[in-house]
Design a protein around this motif. Structure first.
Motif, PDB file in Angstrom:
ATOM      1  N   GLU A   2       0.816  -1.205   0.000  1.00 11.37           N
ATOM      2  CA  GLU A   2       0.000   0.000   0.000  1.00 11.37           C
ATOM      3  C   GLU A   2       0.859   1.268   0.000  1.00 11.37           C
ATOM      4  OE1 GLU A   2      -3.115   0.696  -0.297  1.00 11.37           O
ATOM      5  OE2 GLU A   2      -3.922  -1.302  -0.362  1.00 11.37           O
ATOM      6  N   ASN A   3       1.995   1.260   0.759  1.00 11.65           N
ATOM      7  CA  ASN A   3       2.800   2.464   0.913  1.00 11.65           C
ATOM      8  C   ASN A   3       3.928   2.562  -0.108  1.00 11.65           C
ATOM      9  OD1 ASN A   3       1.300   3.240   3.197  1.00 11.65           O
ATOM     10  ND2 ASN A   3       2.467   1.800   4.484  1.00 11.65           N
ATOM     11  N   VAL A   4       4.011   1.604  -1.007  1.00 16.10           N
ATOM     12  CA  VAL A   4       5.060   1.616  -2.018  1.00 16.10           C
ATOM     13  C   VAL A   4       4.701   2.612  -3.121  1.00 16.10           C
ATOM     14  CG1 VAL A   4       6.288   0.251  -3.739  1.00 16.10           C
ATOM     15  CG2 VAL A   4       5.685  -0.763  -1.538  1.00 16.10           C
ATOM     16  N   LYS A   5       5.675   3.439  -3.504  1.00 15.68           N
ATOM     17  CA  LYS A   5       5.443   4.392  -4.584  1.00 15.68           C
ATOM     18  C   LYS A   5       5.895   3.793  -5.915  1.00 15.68           C
ATOM     19  CE  LYS A   5       5.829   8.588  -1.799  1.00 15.68           C
ATOM     20  NZ  LYS A   5       6.521   9.893  -1.628  1.00 15.68           N
ATOM     21  N   ASP A   6       5.306   4.293  -6.985  1.00 17.32           N
ATOM     22  CA  ASP A   6       5.676   3.815  -8.316  1.00 17.32           C
ATOM     23  C   ASP A   6       7.121   4.210  -8.639  1.00 17.32           C
ATOM     24  OD1 ASP A   6       3.266   2.648  -8.935  1.00 17.32           O
ATOM     25  OD2 ASP A   6       2.435   4.485  -9.801  1.00 17.32           O
ATOM     26  N   SER A 232       3.090   0.511  -7.026  1.00 15.99           N
ATOM     27  CA  SER A 232       2.087   0.733  -5.989  1.00 15.99           C
ATOM     28  C   SER A 232       0.844  -0.113  -6.282  1.00 15.99           C
ATOM     29  CB  SER A 232       1.692   2.212  -5.931  1.00 15.99           C
ATOM     30  OG  SER A 232       0.871   2.564  -7.031  1.00 15.99           O
TER      31      SER A 232
END
Length: 468
Positions: A2-6, A232
């Motif tokens: 959920e908190n991973v950015k592209d 993400s």
């Protein structure tokens, strides 16, 4: 996740979307997707249109919904789809799905169909078993090599194998449309399709196994989309859903053409034992010996793309949940097990796969629909539990009825069949799971939406007692 950015914040290009869609198309579209629609066209004859609509529901709409289910729930595989019912159920469901589309039925079929239809007719009958052995060794060896590196799957299937397949298939369509063997609307209709064309087409769609495969391919597609920088959960799901829509739309168009072609073959041939025979007849009619070589190439290429997706998805999912065994070790096991099953022959595989499909498809359809609509009831396990429990009994009865005669025609089998036909609505159409599943959904949703009301009453009652 959920908190991973592209890693790639830019929108994907049209070319990138087409590559992902092409990969998904190649993973879905195997030999069964060629031969079952053609056979359906022969069975339905003049009623091919209504049968097509039924077939498209389970062979196109449902696989699309399975991809959307992965997207909506932000899942990474079959396990996550069954997770609301607990880890034990999710693990058993994952194993059953992968076993069915994997080493027991689906993956071995990717080798036996191109061999039986394209290669075996060229061999002396006494060399059939040896020929299947050699062909399946080469076939699963190639599948292992292509999927050995996970990063190669998208480029191998999406950029190379699938375009080759589409060019060959386009050539087939051109021949059929330019010089049809007959008029589809004037052909005879088999007994089963005279009054229930839609429902029989619906059940024929089970044979593609694509709704089950769509759940299994979730992890492969999610991994491929991550390689494009969409890491993400939200953006990965969005790309997966769009690619799924493009891929399944392409498949739907091809199905319509194949079913129509199957119906036109009745102008020259009788209804064949299976779609492989019909496909062979069609190629021989138009191209003679050259056509047979083209057919063998077409089937082998399309089956290899599907086999790559199936063995990779199996290895990825099982490595994730049984991590002591590496991805490549699971991959080797899958290819070896599929090779062994393939050598039992196509007839035995088809004979025993139908009961398992009749058992699993109601569960798969229920879980796919629950996943797609899960935001409306917050993936409440209570709703899932009621639907799945109510679906279990008709699914078991359908499985027993679909077993070979040694089981289905036994005293036990006949007694269950009589109970099924007398008790469950739509049993004669193979849709006896629908009403129980709907009842389960109504009860589960009722409990879900009434829980806050009862909780509020308990709070009010306890406050009233405290005041006193």
């Amino acid at each position: 996740m959920e908190n991973v950015k592209d890693l790639n914040s830019k929108p994907l290009t049209v070319k990138q979307y087409l590559v992902v869609s092409s990969m998904l198309f190649g993973l879905f579209f195997g030999a069964g997707n060629l031969i079952f629609p053609i056979h359906l066209g022969q069975l339905a004859g003049a009623h091919w249109g209504l049968a097509t609509v039924g077939f498209l529901v389970t062979a196109v709409v449902l696989p699309l919904l399975s991809v959307l289910a992965v997207s909506v729930t932000r899942s990474e595989g079959v396990y996550d789809i069954g997770r609301p019912l607990g880890p034990a159920f999710a693990l058993v469901f994952m194993i059953l799905i992968h076993a069915t589309i994997g080493p027991l039925f689906g993956t071995p079929r990717t080798a036996t169909i191109p061999f039986s239809v394209g290669v075996q007719p060229l061999l002396p009958s006494n060399l059939a078993h040896v020929g299947l052995f050699v062909f399946s060794v080469l076939f699963f060896g190639a599948a292992f090599l292509v999927s050995y590196k996970e990063s190669n799957i998208m480029s191998s299937v999406g950029k190379i194998l699938n375009p080759v397949f589409l060019v060959l298939l386009f050539a087939v369509f051109m021949l059929g449309f330019l010089s049809p063997m007959g008029t589809a609307a004037k052909q005879s209709v088999t007994t089963a399709y005279q009054h229930a064309s839609f429902f029989n087409g619906f059940l024929q769609g089970y044979n593609t196994m694509d709704a089950l495969a769509g759940l299994a391919f979730g992890v492969t597609v999610v991994t491929a989309v991550r390689q494009l920088g969409k890491t993400s959960a939200k953006s990965n799901a969005k790309v997966t859903a769009k690619a799924g829509l493009i891929a399944t739309s392409m498949i739907g168009v091809i199905y319509v053409g194949l079913i129509w072609l199957g119906a036109t073959t009745l102008g020259r041939y009788k209804v064949s034992a299976d779609g492989g025979v019909a496909f062979n007849q069609m190629f021989t009619h138009y191209l003679g010996g050259v056509g047979h070589a083209l057919l063998a190439t077409l089937l082998t290429v399309t089956c290899l793309t599907t086999a790559v997706g199936l063995v990779a998805a199996f290895a990825q999912d099982f490595h994730k949940h049984f991590s002591k065994v590496s991805y490549r070790q699971w991959l080797a096991f899958m290819c070896l097990a599929s090779f062994l099953t393939a050598n039992f022959g196509l007839d035995q595989i088809l004979l025993w796969s139908t009961p398992m499909l009749m058992f699993l498809y109601p569960f798969a359809m229920a879980l796919i629909l629950l996943s797609v609509f899960s935001p409306f009831f917050k993936r409440d396990p209570v709703v899932y539990a009621f639907v799945v429990v109510f679906t279990a009994v008709p699914a078991l009865l359908d499985m027993v009825a679909a077993f070979p005669p040694v089981v289905s025609q036994s005293g036990f089998g006949k007694a269950l069949a009589a109970f099924q036909q007398d008790t469950l609505p739509f049993a004669s159409l193979g849709m006896d799971w629908v009403v129980p599943a709907l009842i389960g959904a109504v009860l589960g949703l009722g409990i879900h939406f009434l829980k806050p009301v009862f909780a509020g009453r308990r709070v009010v009652t306890s406050e009233h007692v405290n005041v006193k």
